[in-house]
Design an enzyme around this catalytic site. Structure first.
Site, PDB file in Angstrom:
ATOM      1  N   GLU A   1       0.872  -1.173   0.000  1.00  0.00           N
ATOM      2  CA  GLU A   1       0.000   0.000   0.000  1.00  0.00           C
ATOM      3  C   GLU A   1       0.914   1.229   0.000  1.00  0.00           C
ATOM      4  OE1 GLU A   1      -2.222   0.897   3.557  1.00  0.00           O
ATOM      5  OE2 GLU A   1      -3.524   2.307   2.507  1.00  0.00           O
TER       6      GLU A   1
ATOM      7  N   ARG B   1       5.933 -12.640   9.147  1.00  0.00           N
ATOM      8  CA  ARG B   1       6.579 -11.385   8.804  1.00  0.00           C
ATOM      9  C   ARG B   1       7.924 -11.302   9.514  1.00  0.00           C
ATOM     10  NH1 ARG B   1       2.467  -7.639   9.970  1.00  0.00           N
ATOM     11  NH2 ARG B   1       3.791  -6.206   8.824  1.00  0.00           N
TER      12      ARG B   1
ATOM     13  N   LYS C   1       4.768   0.212   9.765  1.00  0.00           N
ATOM     14  CA  LYS C   1       4.692   1.482   9.043  1.00  0.00           C
ATOM     15  C   LYS C   1       4.155   2.585   9.941  1.00  0.00           C
ATOM     16  CE  LYS C   1       3.774   0.004   4.355  1.00  0.00           C
ATOM     17  NZ  LYS C   1       2.886   0.274   3.221  1.00  0.00           N
TER      18      LYS C   1
END
Length: 570
Positions: free
Chosen positions: A43, A270, A280
């Site tokens: 994104e 992850r 983020k």
RNA sequence: UGGGAGGUCGUUCAACGGUAGGACACCACGCUCUGGACGUGGUUAUCGGGGUUCGAAUCCCUGCCUCCCAGCCA
């Protein structure tokens, strides 16, 4: 982009990780039309970081290893958070890492019209409806983790009415939050994602690509599954937190059997790294609160920060290969990353000499005004790197750390009466120590042995220590930024009794404004990382000017003396 | 306490019913005109309890621990 680098990667080495094993099995079983097509779907709401690098290496790696393709897809379904700046940085970073998506650069926003049509289809089929509950009411109706939800009073609204409403939503007739399009699945499902998930919501916001064309935007689950199907993705690799979403992903895919792809979602763990944060949200907070100097601050675990710091794409790819892919939630020691960086840089970094904290040395028996050019090896690990000339003169600077008036045990460097070699130059002996009124050492007087010149066969005499140095007359002044780990705790933010920023390492940046570097470094430009002998790896920064170069410390060299010293002090 | 997932050296990945292995880290030693690099050696692990089997990290049962999910974020 060079072909050699394009999606570079060795053939898969045995044993295969669980994802490559699944792909292998799928191929053998003839699934997905014997194709492999992945995608990297960031994104554009922040800069890519080392965690994304893991995903990039996985997705592009799997595709090329199995003769398939990997798309770059910008997952831009939330205009309130996204920006072209992020799109540009993502493209730059993926490319810099060495991966090529060809002409397959896609945007979820390119599919908005089709996604809208899909929502309309679902409504027609009775599989979706327009709900007019408020956000808070929807939350109440959703139930809890242990209690089932209740049907919305609008759940059985006539499809024609929903159709009219979705059209009016699209036309912008309603304010944000007035209505929402939801899938009609099962409000009592134990998996909360199946309790009539939202498909479209109203957002009167300007989108960085579609401008003001849309007033409604699809939600992640809907957009992602449809994008995968539309692009003919075969293996949709994502992180563990989406495991719960897989039933919804599959539900959506099943609603549209005519779409090109029949993708399967596979989840992996992850990346977590010690002494940093990889969310983020937290990285954005550091940037916005100006706790770092932007997304590409060399302390940041972002691709752009690491690039500026002097890390190489090869090192990052090597790191990603070493950490592997699994479903265990792991916390990788940042020392492993640093190992990959050192290993690559050791092979490719040109050597140079630089003195961070200069201590003046006068060679008493060396002719005044004489300058001698000495040959230095650019890279002992790479015979093709050649040599360069380094000026030697009567007045030099060495590192303050390389002299001790009273040497501790095992101190091989310079001290009164001791001999050391000056790298590529002569063996010198310290004959006197000169101090200022405050008692601080300001200068060393030394004598050299002319028969010990570097490289010459005559100079076979052995000494324990070799020091780096620069010529006082010819050295250039430089600013050197010494970077260290961003946080002082292994898992910043793990203790939620305090804000993660409180755990920042105050010593993560130390600026040395009066370092001295050998003349050849005046030519240094960003893009090449150098090894300053005995100190570490250093990358020229764009902040520098020809008369005032700036270097960022990438990583130190392994320092066994520091270990000995630590042990002695302990 | 609903649903989903995961527990193997300090860390991480592997071993796919047949000698628990590699990498990083750590500790020695050697080598070195970078105390770098390199080389040699070493320490340390199958979450607990049952079971199946000639044989279990692997299969079964059971217990314990950890992580994720109640955005109109992704």
């Amino acid at each position: 982009m060079s072909d050699a680098l394009t999606n570079a990667g060795p053939a898969p080495a045995a044993p295969l990780d669980f994802i490559r094993q699944i792909v292998t099995d799928d191929l053998e079983a003839g699934r997905h039309g014997r194709r492999v097509h992945t995608r990297f779907p960031p994104e554009p709401n922040g800069y890519l970081h080392i965690g994304h690098a893991k995903s990039i290496c996985l997705n592009f790696g799997v595709a090329t290893e199995f003769g398939g393709l990997c798309n770059l897809r910008l997952d831009d379904t939330n205009p309130t958070r996204e920006d072209v700046e992020y799109v540009d940085s993502i493209r730059r970073d993926v490319q810099w890492l060495g991966f090529d998506w060809g002409d397959r650069e896609y945007y979820a926003s390119d599919y908005f019209e089709r996604m809208y049509e899909c929502a309309v289809t679902l409504i027609r089929n009775g599989r979706a409806y327009v709900d007019s509950l408020s956000a808070e009411e929807i939350r109440e109706y959703r139930g809890t983790l242990t209690q089932p939800g209740r049907n919305s009073p609008y759940r059985d609204r006539d499809p024609d009415e929903s159709l009219v409403l979705i059209e009016r939503m699209r036309q912008g007739e309603f304010p944000d939050g007035a209505h929402v399009v939801r899938a009609r699945i099962d409000m009592a499902a134990p998996n909360i994602n199946l309790r009539d998930p939202t498909l479209f919501r109203i957002r009167h916001a300007h989108h960085h690509r579609t401008g003001d064309r849309w007033r409604i935007y699809p939600m992640y689950d809907f957009a992602h599954a449809l994008s995968d199907a539309l692009e003919g993705i075969t293996h949709s690799l994502c992180t563990l937190e989406f495991e719960d979403h897989r039933p919804l992903y599959n539900w959506i895919i099943e609603q549209f059997p005519d779409l090109p792809g029949d993708p399967q979602q596979i989840e992996f763990a992850r990346l977590n790294l010690t002494y940093t944060v990889l969310s983020k949200r937290k990285l954005l907070e550091l940037v916005e609160r100006k706790m770092v100097h932007g997304w590409d601050d060399p302390r940041m675990p972002t691709i752009s920060g690491m690039r500026r710091r002097g890390y190489t794409p090869e090192a990052i790819r090597d790191f990603c290969a070493r950490i592997g892919v699994a479903k265990n939630e792991s916390l990788i020691d940042v020392a492993l990353l640093e190992h990959s960086v050192r290993e690559h840089l050791n092979r490719v970094a040109p050597r140079a000499m630089a003195v961070l904290r200069p201590l003046k040395v006068v060679i008493e028996n060396y002719p005044e005004g004489q300058v001698e050019m000495l040959e230095a090896i650019n890279n002992p690990e790479d015979a093709t790197a050649g040599t360069r000339q380094v000026p030697f003169s009567r007045e030099l600077y060495i590192e303050q750390d390389d002299f001790r008036e009273e040497p501790p045990k095992k101190f091989f460097r310079l001290f009164p009466g001791n001999e050391v070699r000056l790298r590529y130059a002569y063996i010198i002996r310290c004959t006197a120590v000169i101090k200022n009124d405050a008692g601080a050492i300001v200068e060393l007087r030394c004598r050299y042995d002319p028969d010990t010149r570097g490289g010459s066969v005559a100079g076979e005499r052995r000494v324990k220590g070799t020091l780096h140095w620069v010529s006082a007359a010819r050295a250039r002044r430089a600013e050197v930024r010494l970077y260290d780990r961003l946080f002082s705790t292994e898992q910043p933010g793990i203790d939620d009794s305090r804000h993660f920023a409180e755990e920042m390492n105050q010593a993560a940046l130390e600026t040395v404004s009066d370092a001295l570097v050998e003349p050849s470094l005046a030519e240094a430009r960003p893009g090449t990382t150098y090894q300053f002998e005995r100190l570490g790896y250093f990358a020229p920064d764009a902040d520098g000017a020809p008369d005032r170069p700036v270097f960022n410390r990438t990583v130190t060299l392994r320092d066994s003396w520091a270990k000995i010293e630590r042990a002695q002090n302990a």
